[in-house]
Structure formats: C-alpha cells, structure tokens
Design a protein around this motif. Structure first.
Motif, mmCIF file in Angstrom:
data_model
loop_
_atom_site.group_PDB
_atom_site.id
_atom_site.type_symbol
_atom_site.label_atom_id
_atom_site.label_comp_id
_atom_site.label_asym_id
_atom_site.label_seq_id
_atom_site.Cartn_x
_atom_site.Cartn_y
_atom_site.Cartn_z
ATOM 1 N N ILE A 1 70.715 95.157 133.517
ATOM 2 C CA ILE A 1 69.286 95.312 133.259
ATOM 3 C C ILE A 1 68.591 93.981 133.534
ATOM 4 O O ILE A 1 68.933 92.967 132.938
ATOM 5 N N PHE A 2 67.630 94.007 134.437
ATOM 6 C CA PHE A 2 66.863 92.817 134.755
ATOM 7 C C PHE A 2 65.484 92.908 134.113
ATOM 8 O O PHE A 2 64.961 93.996 133.877
ATOM 9 N N ARG A 3 64.896 91.761 133.875
ATOM 10 C CA ARG A 3 63.523 91.733 133.380
ATOM 11 C C ARG A 3 62.574 92.194 134.480
ATOM 12 O O ARG A 3 62.943 92.256 135.646
ATOM 13 N N PHE A 4 61.334 92.485 134.070
ATOM 14 C CA PHE A 4 60.278 92.916 134.982
ATOM 15 C C PHE A 4 60.666 94.232 135.645
ATOM 16 O O PHE A 4 60.585 94.394 136.857
ATOM 17 N N ASN A 5 61.109 95.159 134.796
ATOM 18 C CA ASN A 5 61.451 96.476 135.299
ATOM 19 C C ASN A 5 60.434 97.496 134.828
ATOM 20 O O ASN A 5 59.609 97.220 133.947
ATOM 21 N N VAL A 6 60.503 98.640 135.416
ATOM 22 C CA VAL A 6 59.644 99.756 135.029
ATOM 23 C C VAL A 6 60.549 100.942 134.736
ATOM 24 O O VAL A 6 61.387 101.308 135.574
#
Length: 117
Positions: A28-33
């Motif tokens: 899981i990466f940041r800045f996801n939708v």
C-alpha cells in the motif's frame, strides 16, 4: 501487489440501507484512491464513489445524497454506506485501489448487492 477483500453484500429492500466494506493489504502506497464501482447485468462497469487518502471524495450523480464513502487509512479500509436504496442499485459492487504515481490499479472480486422492490 495489493489484495482487496470486500464484505457486506446481500439482499436489501428498496428504501432501506446497507453498508459494504473493503480492506486492502499488501504493498500500500500513500496518495492512493480507493473506491467502489458497480456492474449490473448487461451493463458496463460504472463509478459509484471514490475517496482519496486525503479524504477527497467523488460520487456518481446517481448516488449523490444517498451514498456516503469513507475510509480508515490506518486500516486501509474503505466503506460505502448506502441509504434510500433503489432496485436500480442492484449490481455487483467492485472495490478498486489506484495509485497513480506507480501506475497501480487493482480490483476486488466483487460482491452482489440486490435491492428488492
């Protein structure tokens, strides 16, 4: 890889409420939708609602004012609260995870939500 596990599908009467959820695991990466799409029989998959990890939301016109999407970033979980359900909301609902910077786009297996008239 990102795995999406959806839960909460079922049968609801028209006018009722129901909620579904989806938990993401893996890379899981940041800045996801994260969001929900749906597909009714014989129709194309369509956007229902999305929420970015900064909490910005987007809704299809057909569900505005009736559905609410939210997320728990700590749990990597997205929720969809559906109120005033209509028979035309009947569809398979798919959870989606997108992370544009790394060109990631994952889908859950889908869960059936059926609204009876």
């Amino acid at each position: 890889q990102v795995q999406l596990v959806e839960s909460g599908g079922g049968l609801v009467q028209a006018g009722g409420s129901h909620s579904i959820s989806c938990t993401a695991s893996g890379s899981i990466f940041r800045f996801n939708v994260m969001g929900w799409y749906r597909q009714a029989p014989g129709q194309e998959r369509e956007l229902v609602a999305t929420v970015a990890d900064g909490r910005v939301t987007n809704y299809a016109d057909s569900v505005k004012g009736r559905f609410t999407i939210s997320r728990d970033n700590g749990q990597n979980t997205v929720y969809l609260q559906m109120n005033s359900l209509k028979p035309e909301d009947t569809a398979v609902y798919y959870c989606n995870y997108k992370q544009y910077r790394n060109h990631l786009d994952y889908w859950g297996q889908g869960i059936q939500v059926t609204v009876s008239s």
